[in-house]
Design a protein around this motif. Structure first.
Motif, PDB file in Angstrom:
ATOM      1  N   GLU A 604       0.821  -1.212   0.000  1.00  0.00           N
ATOM      2  CA  GLU A 604       0.000   0.000   0.000  1.00  0.00           C
ATOM      3  C   GLU A 604       0.857   1.265   0.000  1.00  0.00           C
ATOM      4  N   ASN A 605       2.171   1.125   0.100  1.00  0.00           N
ATOM      5  CA  ASN A 605       3.085   2.276   0.143  1.00  0.00           C
ATOM      6  C   ASN A 605       2.754   3.238   1.281  1.00  0.00           C
ATOM      7  N   LEU A 606       2.475   2.689   2.458  1.00  0.00           N
ATOM      8  CA  LEU A 606       2.057   3.497   3.597  1.00  0.00           C
ATOM      9  C   LEU A 606       3.222   4.005   4.437  1.00  0.00           C
ATOM     10  N   ARG A 607       4.362   3.316   4.404  1.00  0.00           N
ATOM     11  CA  ARG A 607       5.433   3.624   5.346  1.00  0.00           C
ATOM     12  C   ARG A 607       6.500   4.554   4.789  1.00  0.00           C
ATOM     13  N   GLY A 608       6.295   5.020   3.585  1.00  0.00           N
ATOM     14  CA  GLY A 608       7.268   5.933   3.006  1.00  0.00           C
ATOM     15  C   GLY A 608       8.356   5.215   2.235  1.00  0.00           C
ATOM     16  N   LYS A 609       8.829   5.887   1.209  1.00  0.00           N
ATOM     17  CA  LYS A 609       9.873   5.317   0.355  1.00  0.00           C
ATOM     18  C   LYS A 609      11.229   5.727   0.920  1.00  0.00           C
ATOM     19  N   ASN A 610      11.626   5.075   2.003  1.00  0.00           N
ATOM     20  CA  ASN A 610      12.813   5.534   2.718  1.00  0.00           C
ATOM     21  C   ASN A 610      13.693   4.400   3.218  1.00  0.00           C
ATOM     22  N   SER A 611      13.672   3.261   2.546  1.00  0.00           N
ATOM     23  CA  SER A 611      14.559   2.167   2.937  1.00  0.00           C
ATOM     24  C   SER A 611      15.402   1.732   1.743  1.00  0.00           C
ATOM     25  N   GLY A 612      16.591   1.233   2.039  1.00  0.00           N
ATOM     26  CA  GLY A 612      17.390   0.574   1.009  1.00  0.00           C
ATOM     27  C   GLY A 612      18.411   1.411   0.296  1.00  0.00           C
ATOM     28  N   GLU A 613      18.432   2.753   0.452  1.00  0.00           N
ATOM     29  CA  GLU A 613      19.391   3.551  -0.299  1.00  0.00           C
ATOM     30  C   GLU A 613      20.801   3.405   0.296  1.00  0.00           C
ATOM     31  N   TYR A 614      21.767   3.137  -0.576  1.00  0.00           N
ATOM     32  CA  TYR A 614      23.149   3.055  -0.101  1.00  0.00           C
ATOM     33  C   TYR A 614      24.106   3.117  -1.279  1.00  0.00           C
ATOM     34  N   ILE A 615      25.367   3.379  -0.956  1.00  0.00           N
ATOM     35  CA  ILE A 615      26.439   3.352  -1.939  1.00  0.00           C
ATOM     36  C   ILE A 615      27.653   2.703  -1.280  1.00  0.00           C
ATOM     37  N   THR A 616      28.245   1.718  -1.938  1.00  0.00           N
ATOM     38  CA  THR A 616      29.406   1.028  -1.386  1.00  0.00           C
ATOM     39  C   THR A 616      30.523   0.985  -2.425  1.00  0.00           C
ATOM     40  N   PHE A 617      31.748   0.871  -1.927  1.00  0.00           N
ATOM     41  CA  PHE A 617      32.923   0.800  -2.787  1.00  0.00           C
ATOM     42  C   PHE A 617      33.779  -0.399  -2.384  1.00  0.00           C
ATOM     43  N   ASP A 618      34.360  -1.054  -3.374  1.00  0.00           N
ATOM     44  CA  ASP A 618      35.222  -2.212  -3.149  1.00  0.00           C
ATOM     45  C   ASP A 618      36.562  -1.990  -3.848  1.00  0.00           C
ATOM     46  N   LEU A 619      37.595  -2.573  -3.284  1.00  0.00           N
ATOM     47  CA  LEU A 619      38.927  -2.517  -3.888  1.00  0.00           C
ATOM     48  C   LEU A 619      39.498  -3.924  -3.934  1.00  0.00           C
ATOM     49  N   SER A 620      39.980  -4.334  -5.096  1.00  0.00           N
ATOM     50  CA  SER A 620      40.576  -5.663  -5.232  1.00  0.00           C
ATOM     51  C   SER A 620      41.878  -5.566  -6.023  1.00  0.00           C
ATOM     52  N   ALA A 621      42.744  -6.558  -5.827  1.00  0.00           N
ATOM     53  CA  ALA A 621      44.023  -6.586  -6.530  1.00  0.00           C
ATOM     54  C   ALA A 621      44.521  -8.016  -6.637  1.00  0.00           C
ATOM     55  N   ARG A 634      41.022  -8.474  -1.425  1.00  0.00           N
ATOM     56  CA  ARG A 634      39.781  -7.756  -1.700  1.00  0.00           C
ATOM     57  C   ARG A 634      39.266  -7.096  -0.417  1.00  0.00           C
ATOM     58  N   ILE A 635      38.958  -5.800  -0.509  1.00  0.00           N
ATOM     59  CA  ILE A 635      38.296  -5.080   0.580  1.00  0.00           C
ATOM     60  C   ILE A 635      36.910  -4.692   0.090  1.00  0.00           C
ATOM     61  N   GLU A 636      35.890  -5.194   0.764  1.00  0.00           N
ATOM     62  CA  GLU A 636      34.513  -4.854   0.411  1.00  0.00           C
ATOM     63  C   GLU A 636      33.976  -3.801   1.357  1.00  0.00           C
ATOM     64  N   ASN A 637      33.147  -2.920   0.796  1.00  0.00           N
ATOM     65  CA  ASN A 637      32.532  -1.856   1.587  1.00  0.00           C
ATOM     66  C   ASN A 637      33.614  -1.082   2.342  1.00  0.00           C
ATOM     67  N   ILE A 638      34.527  -0.509   1.567  1.00  0.00           N
ATOM     68  CA  ILE A 638      35.722   0.142   2.115  1.00  0.00           C
ATOM     69  C   ILE A 638      35.382   1.147   3.210  1.00  0.00           C
ATOM     70  N   PHE A 639      34.338   1.929   2.999  1.00  0.00           N
ATOM     71  CA  PHE A 639      34.008   3.000   3.939  1.00  0.00           C
ATOM     72  C   PHE A 639      33.000   2.565   5.001  1.00  0.00           C
ATOM     73  N   ASP A 640      32.795   1.247   5.114  1.00  0.00           N
ATOM     74  CA  ASP A 640      31.953   0.677   6.169  1.00  0.00           C
ATOM     75  C   ASP A 640      30.556   1.293   6.183  1.00  0.00           C
ATOM     76  N   GLU A 641      29.962   1.401   4.996  1.00  0.00           N
ATOM     77  CA  GLU A 641      28.604   1.940   4.866  1.00  0.00           C
ATOM     78  C   GLU A 641      27.616   1.068   5.632  1.00  0.00           C
ATOM     79  N   LYS A 642      26.760   1.695   6.421  1.00  0.00           N
ATOM     80  CA  LYS A 642      25.746   0.971   7.193  1.00  0.00           C
ATOM     81  C   LYS A 642      24.415   1.057   6.456  1.00  0.00           C
ATOM     82  N   TYR A 643      23.939  -0.086   5.997  1.00  0.00           N
ATOM     83  CA  TYR A 643      22.681  -0.137   5.260  1.00  0.00           C
ATOM     84  C   TYR A 643      21.993  -1.461   5.565  1.00  0.00           C
TER      85      TYR A 643
END
Length: 681
Positions: A604-621, A634-643
């Motif tokens: 019903e879209n009652l609770r607002g469109k406010n979940s799930g947004e994030y941006i993550t970065f990975d580094l591998s070699a 490999r380092i995943e989620n370098i900046f430790d994004e909380k989502y």
């Protein structure tokens, strides 16, 4: 949000010149198996195809399929409850095993079957959004993810030994060894053990797998047999209210879990009957024993495993390809699927049952006889595909017919009709799939296409057993129109497409206010409009990759008309840079962005469109000490994004042991580090 979108999408439009044109030949001539089960090329296929090769997997230091596929356009892939979830073109990743077809060497499989697949065994992965409806039929609503394993090699001997270690005591090690037994008989064995302690308290994951492959070479053909054994044991946390995850993201809330043991036997025979005709038949028999984790009374974390139902699946496909002229060929074939859910305990039991009355509203609580037994689904399909060329124009047509039959017992669940609970029932479906496409080769490198297809999915055996008031589910039917272009311009590989999907009687699972597990029902007609763009630019030692995916979805009729489809973000944007310092040393930096969406069950879209947004970065070699010995990091989620992986709304008793309905969140893992070594001989 707009700044994040702009920040991630700049790569798509900042391509510069002076690249190495050899990649043009490689990219456009990549072979594709998924659309026909016989080889064709990316350029000759009317779809926006993404291919991930074994070399790309190896160089990335990826530890699982999430790492491998997270930056592929048009697909969302997440880790959830010890398995992997996929979403192709906005069909909701929570139901990936129902709306998007995952195949392993052409055989339909569940996400749990490939969640711990050894990456060293993969030859390539083909992702075809909106494709596969003629060849595979049922479930190819979103498209197909086909994982193709490596062939047994025709060498005296060869092998690979590898090991990974990472955050949260992640340990993965294994070996692969192959040999030529005779001039015509080849064999290969592999073993992998994969475990970690989980990133949330009291979690634990254990997986063991063994693989055997053999191949017998025929004159103009071959016979291949594969056996796979898996043993999996997981203990994991659940979704929790925000006040818990904000205070301590490692708090699991309580522990749930699963344990299974599976055996999979696969046989494939292929032969060139003549210079113009190829024959192929393959199939498998899969059986899995399941156990669920039952917590001790009054305890959130500790318990024991108890045997649950078993899963059984038999599958066979046969097809013939015949070239009737230099410019045309057809493919005709059939397939058969027999799958069953087998409860561990069967029989009749006199017990107290809660269910709905005939009006679908009033609850009835009373004693009755409840019968349990196997729930089965049989599907027979036949298909015909034709392709021919008129000058530079390639025209393709396809038609498929499927007959599905179910026998099942209505589940003991409170939203089923009380009178039907514990009774046996059946259902039958007849479905047709169609495909028409035109692909125009306007230059030596470029092609543009337009396609129409009709796809469908019927309910799974488990879905049939639990619906609102035990109403029979209708099959889900989808029509798709897609227009796209692929080319190599100024040393940049470019692939863009736009699509429109209209789905009738979409089958959805949601958690209702009268919580008793996910209940299944048809929500009505839905629409999805989208765009996908991919660019890969090659500048000497530098490779620049970027993609952008946009999806707008909505429910157009029924109880939830006008609502957006939950858990489907509008935007996915990826970007990446790979720099080869030397032939031995290379690094890759990648990022992925997802926009906001509605909660998993918020139709019903009652609770607002406010979940799930994030941006993550990975580094591998990777660094190749020798041509055979390689180290990866490999380092995943370098900046430790909380989502959060997802959000929903249901009841819990975390506060003062009192039950209360509220939003629940499944937190995603933070920054992790993995180091691996591999030796090939």
């Amino acid at each position: 949000m707009n700044r994040k979108i702009l920040g991630m999408s700049y790569l798509l439009f900042s391509i510069i010149s002076y690249g190495e044109s050899i990649n043009k030949v490689i990219k456009l001539s990549d072979s594709v198996i998924t659309t026909e089960n016989f080889e064709t090329t990316v350029r000759d296929t009317s779809a926006n195809i993404s291919i991930v090769t074994s070399q790309e997997i190896k160089d990335s230091g990826a530890k699982d399929l999430v790492d491998v596929l997270k930056n592929v356009p048009g697909i969302r892939v997440t880790r959830y409850a010890g398995t992997i979830k996929f979403d192709i073109r906005g069909l909701n990743s929570m139901y990936s095993d129902r709306n998007s077809l995952i195949t392993l060497d052409g055989v339909p499989v569940s996400p749990s079957q490939i969640s711990n697949l050894p990456l060293a065994m993969i030859d390539r992965i083909e992702v075809i959004p909106g494709g596969g409806n003629i060849l595979y039929g049922d479930k190819a609503i979103g498209g197909v993810i086909n994982i193709l394993t490596k062939n047994v090699e025709n060498k005296d001997f060869y092998g690979n030994i590898f090991g990974d270690y990472g955050s949260y005591n992640t340990r993965k090690y294994g070996f692969l060894y192959g040999a030529k037994i005779t001039d015509k008989f080849l064999a290969e064995v592999a073993f992998v053990e994969d475990s970690n302690n989980g990133w949330r308290e009291h979690e634990d994951f254990r997986n063991h797998s063994f693989n055997l492959k053999t191949k017998y070479l025929l004159e103009n053909g071959e016979i291949e047999y594969k056996y796979t054994y898996n043993r999996d044991k997981n203990k994991l946390g659940v979704a929790v209210p925000r006040y818990i995850s904000d205070n301590d993201r490692k708090n699991p809330g309580k522990i749930s879990g699963s344990k299974y043991e599976s055996n999979d036997n696969y046989l494939k025979i292929s032969k060139n009957i003549s210079s113009d005709t190829e024959f192929l038949i393959y199939g498998n028999y899969y059986y899995r024993k399941n156990s669920n984790f039952n917590r001790y009374s009054g305890n959130r974390y500790y318990g024991s495993f108890k045997r649950d139902g078993d899963d059984e699946r038999k599958y066979v496909k046969a097809q013939i390809k015949h070239n009737y002229s230099l410019d045309g060929y057809f493919i005709v074939g059939m397939d058969y699927l027999d799958e069953a859910f087998k409860p561990y305990s069967v029989g009749k039991e006199y017990k107290k049952v809660t269910g709905l009355g005939e009006n679908g509203k009033d609850k009835i609580i009373d004693y009755k006889n409840v019968q349990s037994g196997n729930s089965t689904k049989e599907n027979f399909g036949t298909f015909f595909m034709n392709k021919y060329e008129v000058g530079k124009l390639q025209l393709s047509q396809g038609i498929r017919y499927d007959y599905s039959k179910y026998n099942f017992y209505w589940r003991d669940a409170s939203l089923n009709n009380w009178n039907k609970i514990g009774t046996k029932d059946d259902s039958k479906y007849n479905n047709y799939s169609y495909e028409l496409s035109a692909n125009y080769l306007y230059s030596d490198t470029g092609s543009t296409y337009i396609s129409y297809n009709r796809a469908f999915r019927t309910p799974t055996a488990s879905e049939m057993r639990y619906t609102k008031n035990s109403e029979k589910l209708k099959p889900q039917v989808q029509d798709t129109i897609e227009i796209g272009l692929k080319d190599f311009l100024n040393d940049t590989y470019l692939s863009i497409s736009t699509f429109y999907k209209k789905t009738h009687d979409e089958i959805y699972s949601a958690i209702p206010p009268e919580f008793s597990g996910m209940v299944n029902y048809n929500i009505g007609k839905t629409e999805r409009v989208g765009f996908e763009g991919v660019a890969e630019h090659y500048i000497n030692k530098l490779t620049v990759k970027s993609s952008i995916t946009y999806i707008k979805s909505k429910i157009v009729d029924g109880e939830y008309a006008g609502s957006e489809i939950p858990s489907v973000p509008n935007w996915k944007i990826t970007g990446g840079l790979t720099y080869d310092f030397t032939e031995k040393f290379s690094t890759t930096f990648e990022g992925v962005y997802y926009s906001q969406s509605y909660d998993l069950d918020d139709l019903e879209n009652l609770r607002g469109k406010n979940s799930g947004e994030y941006i993550t970065f990975d580094l591998s070699a990777y660094y190749k000490i020798t041509s055979d010995f390689m180290i990866t990091g490999r380092i995943e989620n370098i900046f430790d994004e909380k989502y959060d992986e997802y959000a929903g709304y249901w009841d819990d008793n975390y506060e003062n042991n009192e039950w209360k309905f509220r939003r629940q969140y499944y937190p995603a893992i933070g920054r992790t580090l993995t180091i691996g070594i591999s030796y090939t001989f």
